[in-house]
Structure formats: structure tokens, C-alpha cells
Design a protein around this motif. Structure first.
Motif, PDB file in Angstrom:
ATOM      1  N   HIS A   1       0.849  -1.194   0.000  1.00 39.33           N
ATOM      2  CA  HIS A   1       0.000   0.000   0.000  1.00 39.33           C
ATOM      3  C   HIS A   1       0.882   1.241   0.000  1.00 39.33           C
ATOM      4  O   HIS A   1       1.937   1.250   0.620  1.00 39.33           O
ATOM      5  CB  HIS A   1      -0.899   0.020   1.236  1.00 39.33           C
ATOM      6  N   ARG A   2       0.438   2.298  -0.669  1.00 40.28           N
ATOM      7  CA  ARG A   2       1.178   3.559  -0.693  1.00 40.28           C
ATOM      8  C   ARG A   2       0.566   4.510   0.339  1.00 40.28           C
ATOM      9  O   ARG A   2      -0.640   4.689   0.382  1.00 40.28           O
ATOM     10  CB  ARG A   2       1.110   4.206  -2.080  1.00 40.28           C
ATOM     11  N   ILE A   3       1.433   5.087   1.177  1.00 44.14           N
ATOM     12  CA  ILE A   3       0.999   6.096   2.139  1.00 44.14           C
ATOM     13  C   ILE A   3       1.869   7.339   1.974  1.00 44.14           C
ATOM     14  O   ILE A   3       3.017   7.250   1.532  1.00 44.14           O
ATOM     15  CB  ILE A   3       1.058   5.593   3.602  1.00 44.14           C
ATOM     16  N   ASP A   4       1.308   8.482   2.315  1.00 42.01           N
ATOM     17  CA  ASP A   4       2.050   9.738   2.308  1.00 42.01           C
ATOM     18  C   ASP A   4       2.409  10.094   3.739  1.00 42.01           C
ATOM     19  O   ASP A   4       1.572   9.992   4.643  1.00 42.01           O
ATOM     20  CB  ASP A   4       1.206  10.876   1.722  1.00 42.01           C
TER      21      ASP A   4
ATOM     22  N   ALA B   1       3.917  17.359   2.586  1.00 43.63           N
ATOM     23  CA  ALA B   1       4.155  15.973   2.189  1.00 43.63           C
ATOM     24  C   ALA B   1       5.658  15.761   2.056  1.00 43.63           C
ATOM     25  O   ALA B   1       6.321  16.451   1.285  1.00 43.63           O
ATOM     26  CB  ALA B   1       3.438  15.665   0.883  1.00 43.63           C
TER      27      ALA B   1
ATOM     28  N   GLY C   1       6.989  12.638   1.503  1.00 39.62           N
ATOM     29  CA  GLY C   1       7.266  11.509   0.624  1.00 39.62           C
ATOM     30  C   GLY C   1       6.157  10.484   0.668  1.00 39.62           C
ATOM     31  O   GLY C   1       5.307  10.493   1.562  1.00 39.62           O
ATOM     32  N   THR C   2       6.157   9.643  -0.331  1.00 40.88           N
ATOM     33  CA  THR C   2       5.226   8.533  -0.418  1.00 40.88           C
ATOM     34  C   THR C   2       6.036   7.255  -0.283  1.00 40.88           C
ATOM     35  O   THR C   2       7.065   7.106  -0.940  1.00 40.88           O
ATOM     36  CB  THR C   2       4.469   8.560  -1.763  1.00 40.88           C
ATOM     37  N   VAL C   3       5.591   6.354   0.593  1.00 39.82           N
ATOM     38  CA  VAL C   3       6.334   5.123   0.854  1.00 39.82           C
ATOM     39  C   VAL C   3       5.404   3.917   0.773  1.00 39.82           C
ATOM     40  O   VAL C   3       4.183   4.044   0.896  1.00 39.82           O
ATOM     41  CB  VAL C   3       7.027   5.163   2.243  1.00 39.82           C
ATOM     42  N   TRP C   4       6.000   2.749   0.583  1.00 33.56           N
ATOM     43  CA  TRP C   4       5.250   1.499   0.610  1.00 33.56           C
ATOM     44  C   TRP C   4       5.035   1.090   2.054  1.00 33.56           C
ATOM     45  O   TRP C   4       5.927   1.252   2.888  1.00 33.56           O
ATOM     46  CB  TRP C   4       6.019   0.399  -0.124  1.00 33.56           C
TER      47      TRP C   4
ATOM     48  N   VAL D   1      -0.060  10.549   8.621  1.00 35.79           N
ATOM     49  CA  VAL D   1      -0.085   9.615   7.497  1.00 35.79           C
ATOM     50  C   VAL D   1      -1.368   9.879   6.718  1.00 35.79           C
ATOM     51  O   VAL D   1      -2.434  10.035   7.323  1.00 35.79           O
ATOM     52  CB  VAL D   1      -0.072   8.145   7.991  1.00 35.79           C
ATOM     53  N   ARG D   2      -1.247   9.954   5.400  1.00 32.69           N
ATOM     54  CA  ARG D   2      -2.432  10.037   4.548  1.00 32.69           C
ATOM     55  C   ARG D   2      -2.535   8.716   3.802  1.00 32.69           C
ATOM     56  O   ARG D   2      -1.598   8.291   3.140  1.00 32.69           O
ATOM     57  CB  ARG D   2      -2.319  11.193   3.562  1.00 32.69           C
ATOM     58  N   TYR D   3      -3.671   8.038   3.972  1.00 32.89           N
ATOM     59  CA  TYR D   3      -3.885   6.736   3.342  1.00 32.89           C
ATOM     60  C   TYR D   3      -5.344   6.609   2.914  1.00 32.89           C
ATOM     61  O   TYR D   3      -6.240   6.820   3.736  1.00 32.89           O
ATOM     62  CB  TYR D   3      -3.510   5.599   4.302  1.00 32.89           C
TER      63      TYR D   3
END
Length: 103
Positions: free
Chosen positions: A12-15, A27, A29-32, A72-74
Motif C-alpha cells: 500500500h502507498r501512504i504519504d 508531504a 514523501g510517499t512510501v510502501w 499519514v495520509r492513506y
């Protein structure tokens, strides 16, 4: 020693959002991530309204920049990072909360 999360589970990608001011977030970064099953606790009070507190866990690869108080943005939702578990080498488990006020 706890088991390390398999790379395939980081699906899943989260910011990751860093506080800039009390009302502004940047923001970073976006991570797995691996997304854990949410925990739900009702009956908490938020001001004069009853609230449901939802905790959400996210496991990511080690990232020294992430701090308690970030967000966290998900999947369209925003979660406050309440705790960072560093007990498994090479990864972090972020315990986050989302508060929904019942009106």
C-alpha cells in the motif's frame, strides 16, 4: 525477536506529512507500507461530543526522519502518528489515530 515484514506485504502507498505550522502540513514523501487491521474504541469524549477513536497501524521500511506528531495520509484519510515502534530492525510500525466525531 519479532518477525520482519516481507517486502511483498508492503503493498500500500501512504504519504508521510510533516507539520509546518499548527494548521499546515508538508508531504515529505510517499512510501510502501503494510496496513494493519484497525482498532476501534468508542465512548471517548471530544469536547462535549462522543467520539469513536480508530487506531491504525502501518509498517514501513526504516526511515529516520519520521517523528511522533507527523501524519499519514492513506486512502483519503488522515491519521496522526501517536507512536513509532522500532523493535524490528530495518522497519518502523506507526501506530496512528483517526478521530471521528458523532454529531
Amino acid at each position: 525477536m519479532a518477525n520482519k515484514t516481507a517486502i511483498a506485504d508492503l503493498s500500500h502507498r501512504i504519504d508521510l506529512l510533516k507539520p509546518i505550522t499548527q494548521a499546515k502540513w508538508k508531504a515529505m514523501g510517499t512510501v510502501w507500507a503494510s496496513v494493519k487491521r484497525p482498532g476501534i474504541k468508542s465512548g471517548a469524549m471530544l469536547g462535549s461530543a462522543a467520539a469513536v477513536v480508530v487506531t491504525q497501524g502501518f509498517t514501513i521500511r526504516q526511515c529516520d526522519d519520521v517523528k511522533k506528531g507527523w501524519r499519514v495520509r492513506y486512502d483519503g484519510e488522515i491519521y496522526d502518528i501517536m507512536h513509532i515502534d522500532k523493535s524490528v530492525r530495518g522497519e518502523l510500525t506507526l501506530t496512528c489515530r483517526d478521530i471521528e466525531v458523532k454529531t
